[in-house]
Design a protein around this motif. Sequence first.
Motif, PDB file in Angstrom:
ATOM      1  N   ALA A  40      26.019  11.058  26.114  1.00 21.51           N
ATOM      2  CA  ALA A  40      26.932  10.243  25.304  1.00 21.51           C
ATOM      3  C   ALA A  40      28.378  10.596  25.632  1.00 21.51           C
ATOM      4  O   ALA A  40      29.239   9.718  25.746  1.00 21.51           O
ATOM      5  N   MET A  74      31.927   9.923  20.975  1.00 20.41           N
ATOM      6  CA  MET A  74      30.553   9.492  21.257  1.00 20.41           C
ATOM      7  C   MET A  74      29.569  10.651  21.103  1.00 20.41           C
ATOM      8  O   MET A  74      28.462  10.480  20.600  1.00 20.41           O
ATOM      9  N   GLU A 122      20.675  14.393  24.393  1.00 19.05           N
ATOM     10  CA  GLU A 122      21.329  13.126  24.712  1.00 19.05           C
ATOM     11  C   GLU A 122      22.832  13.145  24.437  1.00 19.05           C
ATOM     12  O   GLU A 122      23.553  12.259  24.869  1.00 19.05           O
ATOM     13  N   ALA A 149      26.644  10.503  18.437  1.00 24.61           N
ATOM     14  CA  ALA A 149      25.270  10.613  18.932  1.00 24.61           C
ATOM     15  C   ALA A 149      24.527  11.755  18.241  1.00 24.61           C
ATOM     16  O   ALA A 149      23.314  11.674  18.019  1.00 24.61           O
ATOM     17  N   PHE A 159      23.007   4.010  24.568  1.00 26.46           N
ATOM     18  CA  PHE A 159      24.392   4.442  24.338  1.00 26.46           C
ATOM     19  C   PHE A 159      25.368   3.284  24.110  1.00 26.46           C
ATOM     20  O   PHE A 159      26.495   3.496  23.695  1.00 26.46           O
TER      21      PHE A 159
END
Length: 427
Positions: A337, A321, A333, A325, A378
């Motif tokens: 994630a 992730m 961010e 991301a 997300f």
Amino acid sequence: MSSTPEQDIPEASAEAPEGTEADNLAIIARQAIVDANRAVYGYELFDRSTASHSHTAASDAVLLFNALSYAGTEALVGKKIVFINCTHDSLAGGHLELIHPDKVVLEVPPLDDSATAEEIEARVATLEALRARGFRLAFNQHVLKRNYVSWLPLAAFIKLDMQAFKPELAGPLVKFAATHSQAKLIAEKVETPEQFQLMADLGVKLFQGYWFARPSLVKATTIRPSQATIIQLINLVRKQASTTEIEELLKKDPTLSFNLLRFINSSGFGLSCEVTSFRHAVMILGLKKLFRWAALLMTTSRAGGAPPAVGTTAVVRGRLMELLAAELLPPEECDNAFVVGVFSLLDVMLGVPLEKALESVALPQPVTDALLHGTGVFAPFLDLTRACESGDEVAFAKAADALHLSNRQVNWAHLQALTWAESLGEE
């Protein structure tokens, strides 16, 4: 100050559950301390995670750690004061540096009957140091004896054990305590309405005992990192590693990061704002407190930790992730994630619904939205990450298309995440 022998606790707590489940269960008994109107003033806590009720410096530390880290939620004490029984060894323990003094009253026992006046006097420096740090101290009626005259001014609370003296002595004891100290008096082991009325008529305002409430049990499922990971953290701290290095280790082990965020946001830590990132947690704790926390976690963890396969999958999810991301979201961010991926398997690790698991740890709203509701920025990344595990080509294509990512981008990120997770096991 109640030593609370085994018969004082309901039958349900007499034995800890067997097997692995017992390792993951913190069982804490609490008994309310109430005012004359039965409004709860605070709770005295007792560790009932094992059948052995021995009371040692180590058990004090474990109780406090479990109370603040695992059951330190509204379910256990809410915003009430916590009374913790201590040994004199534990009063000098480093674990007290981890808690906010406003929340905790330390119940200090008298020394052995054979203790000399000099030995009693020698304890004053430690007690004064705790008071200077903001802790309130509670003593039992022994503190009213001549030998303990140097302790008396340090008392914030004095507990009068109704089973330890005859009713006709209640008046002189209360008068002496009120004259020679500023302490609030607590009548404990109150078992009859007559005992309550006697002490209330003498001006005592706080009460504890079976007539008000028997101890009740609060159970909290815990999730322990492997000892190897904790040792790794301790070694990093001892060599004064950078915040970045420590953050990297936290990102590798979901159980470690979960424990840290849950602990630092517990009521006992006393922060005014919630901490939601690993880096922030490390910076707030500082190396000294991080070392104390890790060392205490080490003493309370079992050898195995969570099932390796689940932990590995969680780490792969987090890393995947994070990489995905990085293709589409701002750098700040990416850490969130990673958290979404890692914590998406907390329900499996804890054996409870995800919503319940997340109650005990502070997370940014977008993280919670993705985990609990499948919504927010997300959510599509989590869908894609799960699709990568499933082997479902249709779901994979749909999830990748939703993020406008090519098969090649996703497969490359997945391969990197798997390689990264494998490399962690080799260190």
